[in-house]
Design a protein around this motif. Structure first.
Motif, PDB file in Angstrom:
ATOM      1  N   LYS A 172       1.030  -1.304   0.006  1.00 36.11           N
ATOM      2  CA  LYS A 172       0.012   0.003   0.200  1.00 36.11           C
ATOM      3  C   LYS A 172       0.759   1.385   0.030  1.00 36.11           C
ATOM      4  O   LYS A 172       0.492   2.277  -0.501  1.00 36.11           O
ATOM      5  CB  LYS A 172      -0.710  -0.084   1.204  1.00 36.11           C
ATOM      6  CG  LYS A 172      -2.152   1.029   1.108  1.00 36.11           C
ATOM      7  CD  LYS A 172      -3.208   0.720   2.274  1.00 36.11           C
ATOM      8  CE  LYS A 172      -2.299   1.083   3.634  1.00 36.11           C
ATOM      9  NZ  LYS A 172      -3.550   1.118   4.658  1.00 36.11           N
ATOM     10  N   LEU A 173       1.797   1.248   0.822  1.00 35.45           N
ATOM     11  CA  LEU A 173       2.801   2.572   0.836  1.00 35.45           C
ATOM     12  C   LEU A 173       3.431   2.525  -0.476  1.00 35.45           C
ATOM     13  O   LEU A 173       3.539   3.845  -0.927  1.00 35.45           O
ATOM     14  CB  LEU A 173       3.804   2.287   2.014  1.00 35.45           C
ATOM     15  CG  LEU A 173       4.692   3.330   2.182  1.00 35.45           C
ATOM     16  CD1 LEU A 173       4.138   4.156   3.234  1.00 35.45           C
ATOM     17  CD2 LEU A 173       6.023   2.658   3.088  1.00 35.45           C
ATOM     18  N   LEU A 174       4.151   1.354  -1.004  1.00 38.89           N
ATOM     19  CA  LEU A 174       4.864   1.863  -2.251  1.00 38.89           C
ATOM     20  C   LEU A 174       4.104   2.068  -3.445  1.00 38.89           C
ATOM     21  O   LEU A 174       4.347   2.793  -4.411  1.00 38.89           O
ATOM     22  CB  LEU A 174       5.760   0.578  -2.524  1.00 38.89           C
ATOM     23  CG  LEU A 174       6.833   0.433  -1.413  1.00 38.89           C
ATOM     24  CD1 LEU A 174       7.793  -0.868  -1.615  1.00 38.89           C
ATOM     25  CD2 LEU A 174       7.662   1.537  -1.022  1.00 38.89           C
ATOM     26  N   LYS A 175       2.743   1.214  -3.519  1.00 36.30           N
ATOM     27  CA  LYS A 175       2.134   1.367  -4.694  1.00 36.30           C
ATOM     28  C   LYS A 175       1.142   2.278  -4.786  1.00 36.30           C
ATOM     29  O   LYS A 175       0.718   2.852  -5.669  1.00 36.30           O
ATOM     30  CB  LYS A 175       1.467   0.074  -4.833  1.00 36.30           C
ATOM     31  CG  LYS A 175       2.543  -1.020  -4.968  1.00 36.30           C
ATOM     32  CD  LYS A 175       2.891  -1.376  -6.435  1.00 36.30           C
ATOM     33  CE  LYS A 175       3.869  -2.698  -6.430  1.00 36.30           C
ATOM     34  NZ  LYS A 175       4.599  -2.906  -7.509  1.00 36.30           N
ATOM     35  N   VAL A 176       0.454   2.868  -3.537  1.00 37.09           N
ATOM     36  CA  VAL A 176      -0.351   3.813  -3.560  1.00 37.09           C
ATOM     37  C   VAL A 176      -0.136   4.969  -2.796  1.00 37.09           C
ATOM     38  O   VAL A 176      -0.116   6.220  -3.492  1.00 37.09           O
ATOM     39  CB  VAL A 176      -1.638   3.188  -2.874  1.00 37.09           C
ATOM     40  CG1 VAL A 176      -2.856   4.119  -2.741  1.00 37.09           C
ATOM     41  CG2 VAL A 176      -2.003   1.802  -3.508  1.00 37.09           C
ATOM     42  N   GLN A 177       0.414   4.849  -1.658  1.00 35.71           N
ATOM     43  CA  GLN A 177       0.584   6.112  -0.822  1.00 35.71           C
ATOM     44  C   GLN A 177       1.651   7.294  -1.485  1.00 35.71           C
ATOM     45  O   GLN A 177       1.566   8.263  -1.629  1.00 35.71           O
ATOM     46  CB  GLN A 177       0.782   5.697   0.491  1.00 35.71           C
ATOM     47  CG  GLN A 177      -0.593   5.413   1.007  1.00 35.71           C
ATOM     48  CD  GLN A 177      -0.378   4.708   2.626  1.00 35.71           C
ATOM     49  OE1 GLN A 177       0.451   3.891   2.774  1.00 35.71           O
ATOM     50  NE2 GLN A 177      -1.062   5.106   3.745  1.00 35.71           N
ATOM     51  N   ILE A 178       3.020   6.274  -1.532  1.00 35.38           N
ATOM     52  CA  ILE A 178       4.031   7.392  -1.820  1.00 35.38           C
ATOM     53  C   ILE A 178       3.768   7.810  -3.239  1.00 35.38           C
ATOM     54  O   ILE A 178       3.683   9.098  -3.357  1.00 35.38           O
ATOM     55  CB  ILE A 178       5.362   6.284  -1.777  1.00 35.38           C
ATOM     56  CG1 ILE A 178       5.511   6.390  -0.227  1.00 35.38           C
ATOM     57  CG2 ILE A 178       6.545   7.138  -2.533  1.00 35.38           C
ATOM     58  CD1 ILE A 178       6.908   6.029   0.319  1.00 35.38           C
ATOM     59  N   PRO A 179       3.345   7.134  -4.290  1.00 32.16           N
ATOM     60  CA  PRO A 179       3.341   7.834  -5.848  1.00 32.16           C
ATOM     61  C   PRO A 179       2.118   9.081  -5.537  1.00 32.16           C
ATOM     62  O   PRO A 179       2.335  10.156  -6.019  1.00 32.16           O
ATOM     63  CB  PRO A 179       2.501   6.737  -6.522  1.00 32.16           C
ATOM     64  CG  PRO A 179       3.084   5.325  -6.028  1.00 32.16           C
ATOM     65  CD  PRO A 179       2.971   5.395  -4.366  1.00 32.16           C
ATOM     66  N   LEU A 180       1.136   8.765  -4.953  1.00 32.35           N
ATOM     67  CA  LEU A 180       0.148  10.082  -4.628  1.00 32.35           C
ATOM     68  C   LEU A 180       0.706  11.319  -3.764  1.00 32.35           C
ATOM     69  O   LEU A 180       0.599  12.364  -4.034  1.00 32.35           O
ATOM     70  CB  LEU A 180      -1.070   9.576  -4.048  1.00 32.35           C
ATOM     71  CG  LEU A 180      -2.157   9.026  -5.002  1.00 32.35           C
ATOM     72  CD1 LEU A 180      -3.230   8.085  -4.385  1.00 32.35           C
ATOM     73  CD2 LEU A 180      -2.636   9.600  -6.009  1.00 32.35           C
ATOM     74  N   ALA A 181       1.745  10.788  -3.029  1.00 33.00           N
ATOM     75  CA  ALA A 181       2.248  12.054  -2.066  1.00 33.00           C
ATOM     76  C   ALA A 181       3.397  12.302  -2.662  1.00 33.00           C
ATOM     77  O   ALA A 181       3.722  13.350  -2.024  1.00 33.00           O
ATOM     78  CB  ALA A 181       2.641  11.202  -0.697  1.00 33.00           C
ATOM     79  N   PHE A 182       3.983  11.725  -3.699  1.00 31.54           N
ATOM     80  CA  PHE A 182       5.197  12.454  -4.195  1.00 31.54           C
ATOM     81  C   PHE A 182       5.244  13.873  -4.787  1.00 31.54           C
ATOM     82  O   PHE A 182       6.068  14.356  -4.309  1.00 31.54           O
ATOM     83  CB  PHE A 182       5.563  11.492  -5.367  1.00 31.54           C
ATOM     84  CG  PHE A 182       7.131  11.191  -5.494  1.00 31.54           C
ATOM     85  CD1 PHE A 182       7.638  10.547  -4.420  1.00 31.54           C
ATOM     86  CD2 PHE A 182       7.893  11.515  -6.538  1.00 31.54           C
ATOM     87  CE1 PHE A 182       8.982  10.496  -4.333  1.00 31.54           C
ATOM     88  CE2 PHE A 182       9.099  11.342  -6.431  1.00 31.54           C
ATOM     89  CZ  PHE A 182       9.886  10.882  -5.376  1.00 31.54           C
TER      90      PHE A 182
END
Lengths: 662, 340
Positions: A574-584
């Motif tokens: 979830k962190l790598l595929k969803v949260q970080i890309p959106l938070a980037f």
């Protein structure tokens, strides 16, 4: 706006038949080839570094211009005239706050009277906690025997902040009214915000005399840009219906501005005030470098003589004042007017003003009889400076502490920093510029890449290339380390709401500290060494990184993380595929701010002893070398601006692609 | 309504075009170019060749979907927008040519406006908001306080005058907006979707309140709404707008009975016509009938029972003591029965 626009966004139409990624790749390849050629000794010397003979004497040209403006245009006479007025005001505040022997010969006001009045103000703004913070700050300052130096600093602050506010507000209104003016000042503001503070100081000294006046002027200039920007923002945001209501009420233009626009933009303008106060405080402390007496100068002096206990106490005072001023001005932003029932007598409506006034008078009178309430001398104070000094010294001399700091220093120096620096220095000038251009092409766009290339070429032409590369090295090394440390902290903190809020509060508080204070822990741990330089930049730059990373992770819409949960993603997935890309994109803004902060801090770190542009800049302060000072300052500014342009463009593009609105 | 005097607002061939060079574009604009064609040229036609008059004491409701240009048109009437072409006269003066000073004077003495999201000044109390237009024209403190209290009472906000807007409910905030617009005793009253931001129950209550006020004050009113029921409830005349142009401007009865365009007909399709159409419009002039007369202001719905039980084929119609003629029963029954 439309879907078609969005799709065409990421890749602009290719010019010269080469699209952006490919162009970036080509630049990158050429840069590599040049570097390899350098290492194999095939590169002609003039391609490695620009020959001295080709470097135009920018500094001399600038000196000629300054001389012309100063003497022939009579600017100096004008500023000397302004100096007198400013000096008079500063004498008044100086007399009242710390008893400088000038008109009106009333001061100094007893510390207890000021502390009491400030505590009541704090209570009015934010209840008991604010009263405690505000009153406690002043109480502490008096008790540790720093009242006089703190008031020296405050006497400039209370003049500079209102001035910066008034000038910023009027320039902001003008810019909002005349878009041409706005377009003209926007780039100037961008440069001003990245210009190292030493470049503010020298002109101030030359045009406004050494001492408090120059300090005040440099402080005012430094604090104006955010006030202008917040004013423009606030005025543009006033709801059109309120504007129309004003017009239909028959307002003239002046009435519109006074009764409709400015009151409606109150929140943004007050946020501007908050920023003005904080920047003023940061700058007033830094004016120590041009001999302004006060907290900064004393801190500088104690740090220089390695009296860490005393320095630590002053650091605490500065931090307390910063936090108190910040919280109080923010409480003022949030404070909404309250109504009184009809028939409330006037003394009840102005209850707090009256209490504050009577507390002030009460303590003023008491202080005439109880000397301790009037002034606390060095010997009476509760300062533990000497004792802390001793503790610090013994602590730092402990075997295992020296082993750790020494070992860390040796390892980082020999295996990381020095090799990295030497590598950066070994890259031929054109290759490094090409690398920057490639970076710009890859992330942002053609325009940003060209500008960044142009900016770095100008740095090369300035003749300070090696110094600039060393500056760049300190910045990059510190920011990379800050990323390695900051990201895990932020990701851990963002895992639950409570810790996220706590860390955010810590970051917000840390960001209000005047930058100078960050030198303290660095010097305490590593002494006066270049590791201390990197370390101080590192802590300063970690703060925005952590802050924006948490913000970014937290603003990922809950339905998206819920969707990931329902899709059976593990926490890591979830962190790598969803949260970080959106938070980037938001994280990138933090990264950018970290770089800007690093450029700022690296100059201050010149105090510890560096070999970069900052050191040269500090050296110019001793003389009247305005031209060199400006060239150096602009070099720092140009490098910082290049990064700013590229990263911010990327972040806003990315936000638009992700539909996050930006 | 048609009292023979000059109209209060007279709008002739008014155009409002948004875009890079609206004036230049309007000059080259050929007759009958549609909204879509204008948009394809890169311009938005906010108001497209509108001509209409508003008479003294009349309530004109401008009605249309969002984006139809109704708000733009009313802003042209008060010159919050400059029109691109045509003329707008208020009480005989061309407001487009007024210098700023006189325009401000006009707004200070003759016009009041109420806004959809109220447009209240957040930093002023109810009293200070209402007194704002008076303050702007330089009235002294006591006079404007007295007058403001008067209108605050009128809109039923007595006791709240020291409150700040954020402390009030939506309905109360709009009462403040209404009070403010009435403070200067305007002759012309613009209301831009004043009740749209309110929930249905409050909206109904505010409409009643508004009708009560209008009964008392008798202002010339331009009222904007996108709600047809609201329009029918309040209007003397309705102007239906689409794509910046007025499709039809007439009494509610006529709009329901004789829609001018297909668009208007679709709009009126679901309306209970019997409640809208009044006896006076069904009268055939010159025809006579015997027996008890009916009131011209009665709607077909009011007469429904009589239409079915009364054996007469036509009914005499009088209004305010004047005989208007006779209404054939068949015509009224058509309205009553043939709704769709």
């Amino acid at each position: 706006m439309s879907a078609a626009d969005q799709q065409s966004l990421p890749s602009a139409p290719p010019a010269f038949g080469i699209d952006r990624p490919k162009a970036a790749l080509i630049c990158f390849a050429v840069a590599i080839a040049l570097t390899i050629a350098q290492y194999t000794g095939l590169l002609p010397a003039f391609l490695h570094r620009l020959p001295e003979s080709l470097i135009p004497p920018f500094a001399d040209w600038l000196d000629v211009i300054f001389e012309f403006v100063k003497e022939d245009l009579g600017l100096l006479a004008f500023t000397r005239f302004l100096t007198e007025g400013l000096e008079w005001v500063l004498d008044v505040t100086g007399n009242l706050l710390f008893g400088r022997r000038r008109w009106p010969y009333l001061g100094p006001i007893p510390w207890s009277a000021i502390a009491a009045a400030v505590a009541v103000l704090g209570y009015w703004l934010g209840g008991w906690r604010m009263a405690l913070l505000a009153g406690g700050t002043f109480l502490w300052t008096a008790l540790v025997g720093q009242w006089e130096i703190a008031m020296q600093t405050m006497s400039v602050l209370v003049v500079a902040a209102p001035m910066a506010f008034v000038i910023g507000l009027s320039l902001g209104i003008t810019a909002w009214k005349y878009p041409a003016f706005e377009n003209a000042i926007k780039p100037i503001l961008a440069v001003l915000q990245t210009l190292p503070f030493f470049t503010y100081l020298l002109p101030a000294v030359i045009f406004f005399k050494v001492g408090p006046t120059a300090g005040a002027v440099a402080t005012v200039v430094y604090a104006i840009p955010p006030m202008i920007l917040m004013t423009i923002l606030g005025l543009q945001k006033v709801s059109p219906e309120v504007v129309e209501a004003g017009k239909m009420s028959g307002c003239t233009r002046l009435q519109m501005l006074r009764h409709v626009y400015i009151p409606s933009a109150r929140t943004e303008i007050l946020v501007g005030v908050n920023q003005v106060i904080m920047l003023c405080l940061a700058m007033v402390v830094l004016t120590a470098f041009i001999g302004m007496p006060g907290l900064g100068a004393t801190l500088l002096q104690f740090m220089g003589s390695f009296r860490l206990g005393r320095s630590f106490e002053i650091g605490v005072t500065i931090v307390l004042i910063a936090v108190a001023l910040d919280r109080m001005s923010k409480a003022w932003v949030a404070k909404q007017p309250e109504h009184f029932e009809k028939g409330t007598p006037w003394w009840q409506q102005h209850r707090y003003a009256l209490i504050g006034l009577s507390a002030f008078v009460l303590f003023y009178v008491l202080a005439q009889f109880i000397p301790y309430l009037n002034e606390i001398g060095r010997r009476q104070s509760l300062s533990m400076g000497r004792e802390i000094d001793g503790v610090m010294r013994t602590f730092l001399a402990l075997d295992w502490v020296t082993a750790i700091t020494g070992g860390l220093r040796a390892f980082l120096n020999n295996n990381v920093f020095i090799p990295f620096r030497n590598f950066l220095l070994s890259i031929p000038t054109p290759a490094l510029i090409l690398l920057i251009v490639a970076f710009g092409l890859w992330l942002a766009g053609r325009k940003q890449a060209m500008l960044a290339g142009l900016f770095f070429s100008l740095v090369a032409l300035s003749g300070w290339w090696d110094r600039a590369v060393i500056t760049l090295y300190s910045v990059l090394a510190a920011v990379i380390l800050a990323t390695l440390i900051g990201l895990p902290i932020a990701i851990l903190a963002a895992r639950n709401e409570k810790s996220a809020r706590r860390v955010l509060l810590a970051c917000d508080t840390a960001q209000t500290f005047p930058s100078f204070v960050y030198l303290l822990p660095a010097i305490m741990l590593f002494g006066i060494t270049d590791i201390a330089v990197i370390f101080s930049i590192l802590i300063f730059a970690t703060v925005p990184l952590v802050r924006y990373t948490i913000e970014g992770l937290r603003t990922v819409p809950p339905e998206i993380t819920e969707a990931a949960d329902m899709a059976g993603a593990t926490r890591l997935q979830k962190l790598l595929k969803v949260q970080i890309p959106l938070a980037f994109p938001t994280m990138a803004v933090g990264f950018n701010q970290a770089i800007m902060f690093a450029f700022f801090m690296v100059i201050i770190a010149a105090f510890i002893g560096t070999q970069d542009l900052g050191q040269e800049l500090q050296r110019t302060l001793a003389g009247t070398n305005l031209g060199t000072n400006f060239v150096l300052g602009i070099c720092v500014s140009l490098m910082a601006l290049s990064f700013d342009l590229i990263i911010m463009k990327w972040a806003s593009d990315r936000k638009r692609v992700l539909g996050l609105g930006g | 309504m048609s009292t023979g005097t000059a109209p209060v607002i007279s709008c002739k061939n008014a155009w409002k075009i948004f875009g890079a060079d609206p004036k230049g574009y309007l000059k080259t604009l050929s007759e009958g170019r549609s909204f879509e064609e204008i948009r394809a040229d890169g311009y938005i036609a906010g108001v497209r060749d509108v001509s209409l008059d508003v008479h003294k004491g009349e309530m004109l409701v401008i009605m249309g979907l969002s984006g139809s240009g109704k708000s733009t048109l009313v802003r042209c009437f008060s010159r919050l927008h400059e029109i691109t072409g045509g003329t707008i006269e208020v009480e005989g003066t061309d407001i487009g040519s007024l210098p700023e000073r006189e325009l401000i004077e006009l707004r200070r003495s003759k016009m009041g406006m109420v806004f959809q999201s109220f447009g209240l000044l957040p930093h002023r109390t109810v009293l200070e908001n209402v007194a704002f237009p008076l303050e702007m024209r330089g009235q002294d403190k006591h006079a404007r306080r007295d007058r403001a209290m008067e209108v605050i009472k009128l809109v039923g906000l007595e006791g709240r005058e020291e409150y700040f807007p954020r402390e009030l409910s939506g309905g109360q905030q709009q009462r403040v907006g209404i009070a403010r617009s009435l403070a200067i005793e305007p002759d012309i009253w613009f209301l831009d979707e004043p009740f749209s931001a309110l929930d249905p129950l409050i909206r109904r209550e505010m409409q009643d309140e508004f009708l009560r006020l209008q009964e008392m004050l008798g202002k010339t009113i331009v009222f904007i709404t996108h709600d047809f029921d609201e329009a029918l409830r309040l209007a003397d005349r309705i102007a239906i707008m689409k794509d910046g142009a007025v499709e039809q401007c007439d009494t509610p009865d006529q709009i329901v009975l004789n829609p001018a365009t297909e668009y208007v007909r679709k709009f009126t399709e679901d309306i209970d016509k019997a409640r809208v159409v009044h006896a006076r419009v069904l009268v055939e002039a010159g025809a006579t009938a015997e027996g008890l007369a009916i009131d011209g202001a009665a709607s077909v719905h009011d007469m429904a029972k009589m239409l079915i039980t009364d054996p007469r084929d036509a009914f005499p119609v009088t209004e305010n003591g004047v005989a208007l003629g006779a209404m054939p029963k068949a015509k009224a029954l058509d309205v009553l029965l043939d709704q769709r």
